[in-house]
Design an enzyme around this catalytic site. Structure first.
Site, PDB file in Angstrom:
ATOM      1  N   TYR A   1      32.541  39.822  49.350  1.00 21.89           N
ATOM      2  CA  TYR A   1      33.589  39.050  50.020  1.00 21.89           C
ATOM      3  C   TYR A   1      34.779  38.841  49.088  1.00 21.89           C
ATOM      4  O   TYR A   1      35.934  39.046  49.477  1.00 21.89           O
ATOM      5  CB  TYR A   1      33.026  37.711  50.491  1.00 21.89           C
ATOM      6  CG  TYR A   1      34.035  36.827  51.188  1.00 21.89           C
ATOM      7  CD1 TYR A   1      34.493  37.138  52.460  1.00 21.89           C
ATOM      8  CD2 TYR A   1      34.513  35.675  50.572  1.00 21.89           C
ATOM      9  CE1 TYR A   1      35.420  36.334  53.105  1.00 21.89           C
ATOM     10  CE2 TYR A   1      35.439  34.863  51.202  1.00 21.89           C
ATOM     11  CZ  TYR A   1      35.888  35.189  52.475  1.00 21.89           C
ATOM     12  OH  TYR A   1      36.811  34.390  53.105  1.00 21.89           O
TER      13      TYR A   1
ATOM     14  N   THR B   1      35.943  25.796  60.986  1.00 14.60           N
ATOM     15  CA  THR B   1      35.851  26.770  62.068  1.00 14.60           C
ATOM     16  C   THR B   1      34.389  27.135  62.303  1.00 14.60           C
ATOM     17  O   THR B   1      33.492  26.650  61.620  1.00 14.60           O
ATOM     18  CB  THR B   1      36.622  28.066  61.714  1.00 14.60           C
ATOM     19  OG1 THR B   1      35.955  28.704  60.606  1.00 14.60           O
ATOM     20  CG2 THR B   1      38.068  27.767  61.346  1.00 14.60           C
TER      21      THR B   1
ATOM     22  N   LYS C   1      38.684  40.244  49.632  1.00 11.71           N
ATOM     23  CA  LYS C   1      39.842  39.358  49.741  1.00 11.71           C
ATOM     24  C   LYS C   1      40.825  39.563  48.587  1.00 11.71           C
ATOM     25  O   LYS C   1      42.035  39.403  48.753  1.00 11.71           O
ATOM     26  CB  LYS C   1      39.377  37.905  49.819  1.00 11.71           C
ATOM     27  CG  LYS C   1      38.664  37.568  51.127  1.00 11.71           C
ATOM     28  CD  LYS C   1      39.565  37.808  52.335  1.00 11.71           C
ATOM     29  CE  LYS C   1      38.949  37.291  53.625  1.00 11.71           C
ATOM     30  NZ  LYS C   1      39.851  37.466  54.793  1.00 11.71           N
TER      31      LYS C   1
ATOM     32  N   ARG D   1      37.296  41.381  69.784  1.00 14.24           N
ATOM     33  CA  ARG D   1      36.378  42.346  70.401  1.00 14.24           C
ATOM     34  C   ARG D   1      35.890  41.929  71.780  1.00 14.24           C
ATOM     35  O   ARG D   1      35.400  42.757  72.536  1.00 14.24           O
ATOM     36  CB  ARG D   1      35.170  42.561  69.482  1.00 14.24           C
ATOM     37  CG  ARG D   1      35.492  43.285  68.188  1.00 14.24           C
ATOM     38  CD  ARG D   1      34.279  43.426  67.298  1.00 14.24           C
ATOM     39  NE  ARG D   1      33.779  42.123  66.875  1.00 14.24           N
ATOM     40  CZ  ARG D   1      32.679  41.944  66.160  1.00 14.24           C
ATOM     41  NH1 ARG D   1      31.946  42.995  65.796  1.00 14.24           N
ATOM     42  NH2 ARG D   1      32.301  40.736  65.805  1.00 14.24           N
TER      43      ARG D   1
ATOM     44  N   ILE E   1      41.112  30.065  62.915  1.00 14.93           N
ATOM     45  CA  ILE E   1      42.439  30.144  62.306  1.00 14.93           C
ATOM     46  C   ILE E   1      43.376  31.004  63.151  1.00 14.93           C
ATOM     47  O   ILE E   1      44.530  30.650  63.374  1.00 14.93           O
ATOM     48  CB  ILE E   1      42.338  30.700  60.876  1.00 14.93           C
ATOM     49  CG1 ILE E   1      41.608  29.716  59.959  1.00 14.93           C
ATOM     50  CG2 ILE E   1      43.725  31.011  60.314  1.00 14.93           C
ATOM     51  CD1 ILE E   1      41.308  30.275  58.564  1.00 14.93           C
TER      52      ILE E   1
ATOM     53  N   ASN F   1      44.205  38.589  60.470  1.00 11.34           N
ATOM     54  CA  ASN F   1      43.367  37.410  60.255  1.00 11.34           C
ATOM     55  C   ASN F   1      41.887  37.705  60.405  1.00 11.34           C
ATOM     56  O   ASN F   1      41.063  37.062  59.763  1.00 11.34           O
ATOM     57  CB  ASN F   1      43.786  36.306  61.237  1.00 11.34           C
ATOM     58  CG  ASN F   1      42.728  35.239  61.408  1.00 11.34           C
ATOM     59  OD1 ASN F   1      42.523  34.392  60.549  1.00 11.34           O
ATOM     60  ND2 ASN F   1      42.011  35.300  62.541  1.00 11.34           N
TER      61      ASN F   1
ATOM     62  N   ASP G   1      39.044  46.329  67.977  1.00  9.10           N
ATOM     63  CA  ASP G   1      38.029  46.213  66.925  1.00  9.10           C
ATOM     64  C   ASP G   1      38.661  46.643  65.617  1.00  9.10           C
ATOM     65  O   ASP G   1      38.974  47.831  65.427  1.00  9.10           O
ATOM     66  CB  ASP G   1      36.830  47.093  67.275  1.00  9.10           C
ATOM     67  CG  ASP G   1      35.701  47.000  66.250  1.00  9.10           C
ATOM     68  OD1 ASP G   1      35.881  46.341  65.201  1.00  9.10           O
ATOM     69  OD2 ASP G   1      34.637  47.602  66.493  1.00  9.10           O
ATOM     70  N   VAL G   2      38.875  45.707  64.691  1.00  9.71           N
ATOM     71  CA  VAL G   2      39.573  46.046  63.447  1.00  9.71           C
ATOM     72  C   VAL G   2      38.769  46.975  62.551  1.00  9.71           C
ATOM     73  O   VAL G   2      39.314  47.511  61.589  1.00  9.71           O
ATOM     74  CB  VAL G   2      39.979  44.782  62.656  1.00  9.71           C
ATOM     75  CG1 VAL G   2      40.940  43.914  63.451  1.00  9.71           C
ATOM     76  CG2 VAL G   2      38.765  43.996  62.194  1.00  9.71           C
TER      77      VAL G   2
ATOM     78  N   VAL H   1      37.609  26.214  55.813  1.00 17.61           N
ATOM     79  CA  VAL H   1      38.319  25.726  56.994  1.00 17.61           C
ATOM     80  C   VAL H   1      37.305  25.352  58.066  1.00 17.61           C
ATOM     81  O   VAL H   1      36.273  26.017  58.221  1.00 17.61           O
ATOM     82  CB  VAL H   1      39.298  26.798  57.522  1.00 17.61           C
ATOM     83  CG1 VAL H   1      40.064  26.284  58.740  1.00 17.61           C
ATOM     84  CG2 VAL H   1      40.275  27.217  56.414  1.00 17.61           C
TER      85      VAL H   1
END
Length: 252
Positions: free
Chosen positions: A150, A185, A154, A37, A17, A85, A58-59, A183
Site C-alpha cells: 500500500y 469511510t 501511494k 464498478r 471521499i 480517487n 473499472d480502474v 478518514v
C-alpha cells in the site's frame, strides 16, 4: 476563475471521499462524472443531483478506463478536473505478501491512477485550463508499518503527480496530491475488522488504533478532504503545483 460548467471526473465517486469530492464540485457548478464498478451504487449516489453523472468504470481495466472516459468526454466535453480517487487500502506483512496481493494493490492504486490521468489528459490538453488532484495517503509520504504494498503504491501516486507537474510547468494545468490520514469511510470500517482479527483486539480497540494514528486523535471527515480538492481547483491556488498535501491533523 470558476469551475461552473466545467467537466470533472472522480473515480470511486459513489462512496466515501470520492462522493464527498463529487458533491463539493457539483455544488460549485461543475458537471461531474462519477465512476465505479457498480451501477446501483453510482445511481444511488447521484440521487437526483443534476450535477452528478454515473459511469461504470473499472480502474484496474485499461480498456474500461479508456472507453468510459471517452464516452464522458463525448457527452460533457474535455475533462478539466481529474480526481483519481479509487483505491484499495489493505495491509499485509511483506513476508506474507504474494504476487497476486501486490498486483491487486498496484493495479488499483497506481495503474488505475495512471490510466485515469492519461486518458483525461488526452482531452484536457486541448482545453484552456485543467486540474489533476490525486487522492494519495499519508502512506504516500511516509512508510506505513505493516503495509509495504500500500505504501509503495501511494508513494508511486505522489511520484507520478510530481513528475507531471514538471512536465507541464508554465501551462494552465496543475497537478497535486492530497494525502489524508484515516478518514471516516467504509474502508475504515473494513479495516477495523481486519485489525481486530489480525491483532486479536476488540473492535473498539482496533478503531482506537486508527484514530490514534491521526495526529489530532480523531478520524477525518470526507468533507475535509473534499474541501482541499475544491481549494486546489479554485482561485488563488494557481501556484500550488506538484505538492503532496497532508490532511492528518498534524505533521508526520
Amino acid at each position: 476563475m470558476t469551475i461552473e460548467g466545467r467537466h470533472a471526473l472522480v473515480t470511486g465517486g459513489g462512496t466515501g471521499i470520492g462522493l464527498a469530492v463529487a458533491r463539493a464540485l457539483a455544488g460549485h457548478g461543475a458537471q461531474v462524472t462519477i465512476t465505479g464498478r457498480r451501477q446501483s451504487v453510482l445511481d444511488e449516489a447521484a440521487g437526483g443531483n443534476a450535477g452528478l453523472h454515473p459511469a461504470v468504470m473499472d480502474v484496474t481495466d485499461e480498456t474500461s478506463v479508456a472507453q468510459a472516459i471517452a464516452a464522458a468526454v463525448a457527452t460533457r466535453g474535455p475533462v478539466q478536473i481529474c480526481v483519481p480517487n479509487a483505491g484499495v487500502a489493505e495491509g499485509r506483512a511483506l513476508h506474507k505478501t504474494d504476487t497476486a496481493f501486490w498486483r491487486r494493490i498496484m493495479g488499483t492504486n497506481l495503474d488505475g491512477t495512471f490510466w485515469t490521468i492519461r486518458e483525461s489528459l488526452a482531452s484536457m490538453r486541448g482545453a484552456d485550463w485543467g486540474r489533476v488532484v490525486a487522492i494519495s495517503s499519508v502512506a504516500g509520504v511516509k512508510g506505513l508499518k505493516g503495509a509495504a504494498a500500500y505504501s509503495a503504491s501511494k508513494h508511486g501516486v505522489v511520484g507520478l503527480i510530481r513528475a507531471l507537474s514538471e512536465d507541464y510547468l508554465g501551462t494552465p494545468f496543475t497537478f497535486n496530491a492530497v494525502c489524508p490520514g484515516y478518514v471516516d469511510t467504509e474502508i475504515v470500517a473494513r479495516n477495523i475488522a481486519m485489525i481486530r482479527d489480525r491483532a486479536g483486539v476488540s473492535a473498539d480497540e482496533a478503531r482506537a488504533m486508527m484514530v490514534g494514528a491521526n495526529r489530532h486523535d480523531r478520524l477525518i471527515a470526507p468533507e475535509e478532504v473534499a474541501a482541499a480538492v475544491l481549494w486546489l481547483c479554485g482561485p488563488g491556488s494557481e501556484s500550488v503545483n506538484g505538492q503532496a498535501i497532508e490532511i492528518a491533523g498534524g505533521q508526520f
